[in-house]
Write an enzyme that holds these catalytic residues in place. Structure first.
Site, PDB file in Angstrom:
ATOM      1  N   LYS A  36       0.837  -1.203   0.000  1.00  0.00           N
ATOM      2  CA  LYS A  36       0.000   0.000   0.000  1.00  0.00           C
ATOM      3  C   LYS A  36       0.868   1.248   0.000  1.00  0.00           C
ATOM      4  O   LYS A  36       0.617   2.198  -0.748  1.00  0.00           O
ATOM      5  CB  LYS A  36      -0.919   0.002   1.223  1.00  0.00           C
ATOM      6  CG  LYS A  36      -1.817   1.242   1.297  1.00  0.00           C
ATOM      7  CD  LYS A  36      -2.610   1.301   2.580  1.00  0.00           C
ATOM      8  CE  LYS A  36      -1.735   1.711   3.749  1.00  0.00           C
ATOM      9  NZ  LYS A  36      -2.514   2.051   4.956  1.00  0.00           N
ATOM     10  N   SER A  37       1.891   1.268   0.838  1.00  0.00           N
ATOM     11  CA  SER A  37       2.748   2.446   0.948  1.00  0.00           C
ATOM     12  C   SER A  37       3.471   2.732  -0.366  1.00  0.00           C
ATOM     13  O   SER A  37       3.564   3.893  -0.796  1.00  0.00           O
ATOM     14  CB  SER A  37       3.777   2.239   2.060  1.00  0.00           C
ATOM     15  OG  SER A  37       3.155   2.043   3.304  1.00  0.00           O
ATOM     16  N   ARG A 134      -8.329  11.872  12.289  1.00  0.00           N
ATOM     17  CA  ARG A 134      -6.873  11.747  12.291  1.00  0.00           C
ATOM     18  C   ARG A 134      -6.214  13.089  11.977  1.00  0.00           C
ATOM     19  O   ARG A 134      -6.690  13.853  11.127  1.00  0.00           O
ATOM     20  CB  ARG A 134      -6.437  10.669  11.295  1.00  0.00           C
ATOM     21  CG  ARG A 134      -7.008   9.308  11.654  1.00  0.00           C
ATOM     22  CD  ARG A 134      -6.600   8.227  10.677  1.00  0.00           C
ATOM     23  NE  ARG A 134      -5.172   7.936  10.743  1.00  0.00           N
ATOM     24  CZ  ARG A 134      -4.587   6.986  10.016  1.00  0.00           C
ATOM     25  NH1 ARG A 134      -5.320   6.263   9.169  1.00  0.00           N
ATOM     26  NH2 ARG A 134      -3.280   6.772  10.127  1.00  0.00           N
ATOM     27  N   SER A 181       5.073   9.890   9.901  1.00  0.00           N
ATOM     28  CA  SER A 181       6.106  10.147   8.903  1.00  0.00           C
ATOM     29  C   SER A 181       5.494  10.605   7.582  1.00  0.00           C
ATOM     30  O   SER A 181       6.193  11.131   6.714  1.00  0.00           O
ATOM     31  CB  SER A 181       6.950   8.896   8.676  1.00  0.00           C
ATOM     32  OG  SER A 181       6.161   7.849   8.134  1.00  0.00           O
ATOM     33  N   SER A 207       8.402   6.255  12.664  1.00  0.00           N
ATOM     34  CA  SER A 207       8.321   5.365  11.489  1.00  0.00           C
ATOM     35  C   SER A 207       9.313   5.780  10.408  1.00  0.00           C
ATOM     36  O   SER A 207       8.980   5.867   9.225  1.00  0.00           O
ATOM     37  CB  SER A 207       6.883   5.345  10.933  1.00  0.00           C
ATOM     38  OG  SER A 207       5.966   4.905  11.911  1.00  0.00           O
ATOM     39  N   ASP A 323       3.203  -0.343  12.605  1.00  0.00           N
ATOM     40  CA  ASP A 323       2.045  -0.976  11.971  1.00  0.00           C
ATOM     41  C   ASP A 323       1.981  -2.467  12.269  1.00  0.00           C
ATOM     42  O   ASP A 323       0.930  -3.094  12.122  1.00  0.00           O
ATOM     43  CB  ASP A 323       2.076  -0.757  10.460  1.00  0.00           C
ATOM     44  CG  ASP A 323       1.434   0.565  10.054  1.00  0.00           C
ATOM     45  OD1 ASP A 323       0.830   1.226  10.923  1.00  0.00           O
ATOM     46  OD2 ASP A 323       1.539   0.940   8.867  1.00  0.00           O
ATOM     47  N   ASN A 346       2.299   6.483  18.625  1.00  0.00           N
ATOM     48  CA  ASN A 346       1.630   6.887  17.386  1.00  0.00           C
ATOM     49  C   ASN A 346       0.584   5.880  16.927  1.00  0.00           C
ATOM     50  O   ASN A 346      -0.260   6.201  16.084  1.00  0.00           O
ATOM     51  CB  ASN A 346       2.652   7.134  16.265  1.00  0.00           C
ATOM     52  CG  ASN A 346       3.286   5.864  15.747  1.00  0.00           C
ATOM     53  OD1 ASN A 346       3.724   5.013  16.517  1.00  0.00           O
ATOM     54  ND2 ASN A 346       3.352   5.724  14.433  1.00  0.00           N
ATOM     55  N   ARG A 395      -6.125  -3.706  10.374  1.00  0.00           N
ATOM     56  CA  ARG A 395      -5.003  -4.386  11.031  1.00  0.00           C
ATOM     57  C   ARG A 395      -5.449  -5.122  12.301  1.00  0.00           C
ATOM     58  O   ARG A 395      -4.839  -6.121  12.673  1.00  0.00           O
ATOM     59  CB  ARG A 395      -3.880  -3.394  11.327  1.00  0.00           C
ATOM     60  CG  ARG A 395      -3.355  -2.747  10.065  1.00  0.00           C
ATOM     61  CD  ARG A 395      -1.870  -2.471  10.115  1.00  0.00           C
ATOM     62  NE  ARG A 395      -1.434  -1.822   8.879  1.00  0.00           N
ATOM     63  CZ  ARG A 395      -1.174  -2.456   7.743  1.00  0.00           C
ATOM     64  NH1 ARG A 395      -1.299  -3.778   7.692  1.00  0.00           N
ATOM     65  NH2 ARG A 395      -0.796  -1.800   6.665  1.00  0.00           N
ATOM     66  N   LYS A 420      -9.688  -2.391   2.995  1.00  0.00           N
ATOM     67  CA  LYS A 420      -8.818  -1.208   2.966  1.00  0.00           C
ATOM     68  C   LYS A 420      -7.468  -1.523   2.344  1.00  0.00           C
ATOM     69  O   LYS A 420      -6.924  -0.708   1.576  1.00  0.00           O
ATOM     70  CB  LYS A 420      -8.640  -0.674   4.393  1.00  0.00           C
ATOM     71  CG  LYS A 420      -7.777   0.578   4.503  1.00  0.00           C
ATOM     72  CD  LYS A 420      -7.715   1.044   5.941  1.00  0.00           C
ATOM     73  CE  LYS A 420      -6.800   2.247   6.098  1.00  0.00           C
ATOM     74  NZ  LYS A 420      -7.337   3.463   5.470  1.00  0.00           N
TER      75      LYS A 420
END
Length: 437
Positions: A36-37, A134, A181, A207, A323, A346, A395, A420
């Protein structure tokens, strides 16, 4: 990462535990979907680049589809096929007016406003109730310092957000990235699109490995970027289109690695290895230090349960791979001693307060748990089945699915929220679990 202190606990098998790993236990290969990142960063870079970029094996999930839909709203051309996406770049940024709904996606909600700021026009961004909660403030404060005209329409520092864009001159800016981050990544991605470049001084960073992903990918798209400690210098100059392969998602792989570690089986994930971009692959180092057997090769990673049949306890600092904190928390009850996870404040501002969500759900299962502002300690136990409160967080579902391998009967109040990042997770995980030893 802090090396865990082994804590001695009761020896022998926990009731219901599988047979310890056999030397002839089979290795099951699991194909994990794209990161995903990496997909989100690649979409930004492709949109900002000169030419047409092809993304190979990108992640198709609610988050990345939302990002692609956002690009379409901003006027970019995006063509999506099953294993290949093509994006026609606009180095000058979007032009005209647009409204973008960011869904639940943090990368969409944080990266696309920055891309819009580099263009010309009026842009409004909104998001789901979960994403509205958020924080966005450190990023938008930095954009204001760079001269971007923007307005939070309701709560300051949160979506919805309006930007009246006229390009970004650049210059020097100071940023606090201690909560995410992604704030730093967004500004780094913006740098080559400014007229004069950016010099970013970071006062705090969480992160950090995700920032290294960003730097490596920017260079792959032709940008020059330098780091000197906590100062990042990004000259103007834009990006060049590329054919870019997306590596498998290391966070997603963590659930299969954890599953092998607590069931005495072995699993191999191809496509991740010594050259992987993603810092979350360091989760296998945590498992190894707790007793699992790990092999990291050039293009694959294999994890097997510990030779003694049970993970050890200890203390693990997960600030840089937070994560995967829920993954470790979900298997911690099956360790020989307490597992204490530290420096993960975080995780309280993710899709939900993950630290509290893990603690509450473990208690639902009858596990003894203690928490503090930025830590959680899980003591050994024999979890009983219960319904997991997911808080709409993918998650939480995927982590406690691993617990379910040792505690049959666990259910979820919202199992579908895995869309997601991994829409087919339940089918893939069930298929792995059903594979014969």
């Amino acid at each position: 990462m802090e090396r865990p202190r082994t804590l001695r606990g009761r020896q022998g098998r926990i009731a219901g535990a599988p047979t310890p790993t056999r030397k002839d236990a089979p290795v099951t290969v699991v194909e994990v979907p794209g990161s995903k990142s990496v997909t989100a960063r690649a979409l930004f870079l492709a949109a900002a680049a000169e030419g047409t970029t092809t993304l190979l094996r990108p992640l198709a999930s609610d988050d990345t589809e939302g990002f692609a839909e956002g690009l379409l709203k901003l006027g970019y051309r995006v063509e999506r096929e099953e294993r290949e996406w093509r994006i026609e770049g606009r180095p000058q940024g979007p032009a005209g007016d647009a409204e973008v709904y960011c869904r639940d996606g943090a990368t969409t909600a944080r990266f696309l406003p920055v891309l819009a700021a580099a263009g010309r026009g009026s842009y409004r961004f909104d998001a789901s109730a979960q994403m509205r909660r958020r924080p966005l403030g450190p990023l938008t404060a930095a954009l204001r310092d760079l001269g971007v005209r923007l307005h939070h329409e309701e709560q300051e520092g949160h979506h919805p957000l309006r930007i009246d864009a006229d390009g970004v001159a650049g210059g020097e800016v100071t940023l606090d990235a201690g909560l995410s981050s992604q704030y730093l990544t967004a500004l780094l991605l913006l740098g080559p699109l400014t007229r004069d470049g950016l010099r970013i001084t970071v006062t705090d960073l969480v992160s950090a490995p995700y920032v290294e992903i960003t730097l490596a990918m920017m260079r792959s798209f032709g940008a020059a970027v330098e780091r000197d400690g906590n100062v990042f210098t990004v000259p103007a100059g834009g990006y060049r289109a590329a054919a870019y392969p997306v590596e498998p998602d290391a966070s997603t792989a963590s659930y299969f690695f954890a599953a092998a570690a607590v069931t005495g089986r072995e699993v191999t994930v191809p496509g991740l290895g010594r050259g992987a971009l993603q810092g979350d692959l360091r989760f296998v180092e945590v498992l190894e230090r707790l007793g699992a057997r790990v092999s990291v090769e050039a293009d694959r990673v294999t994890v097997a349960g510990p030779a003694g049949g049970m993970l050890s306890g200890g203390t693990v600092n997960m600030r840089d791979i937070s994560d995967t904190m829920p993954t470790l928390a979900a298997i911690a009850p099956f360790a020989a001693g307490p597992i204490r996870i530290v420096d993960v404040y975080n995780t309280r501002i993710k899709e939900c307060d993950r630290l509290d969500a893990c603690a509450q759900n473990l208690r639902r299962l009858g596990v003894d748990v203690a928490t503090g502002r930025d830590w959680i300690e899980i003591r050994p136990g024999n979890p009983a089945p219960a319904e997991i409160a997911t808080h709409g967080d993918h998650r939480i579902v995927m982590s406690f699915a691993v617990t379910g391998l040792r505690t049959p009967g666990i259910t979820f109040d919202d199992p579908g929220c895995v869309r997601k990042t991994f829409p087919d997770f339940h089918q893939a995980f069930a298929a792995w679990a059903a594979t014969e030893d």
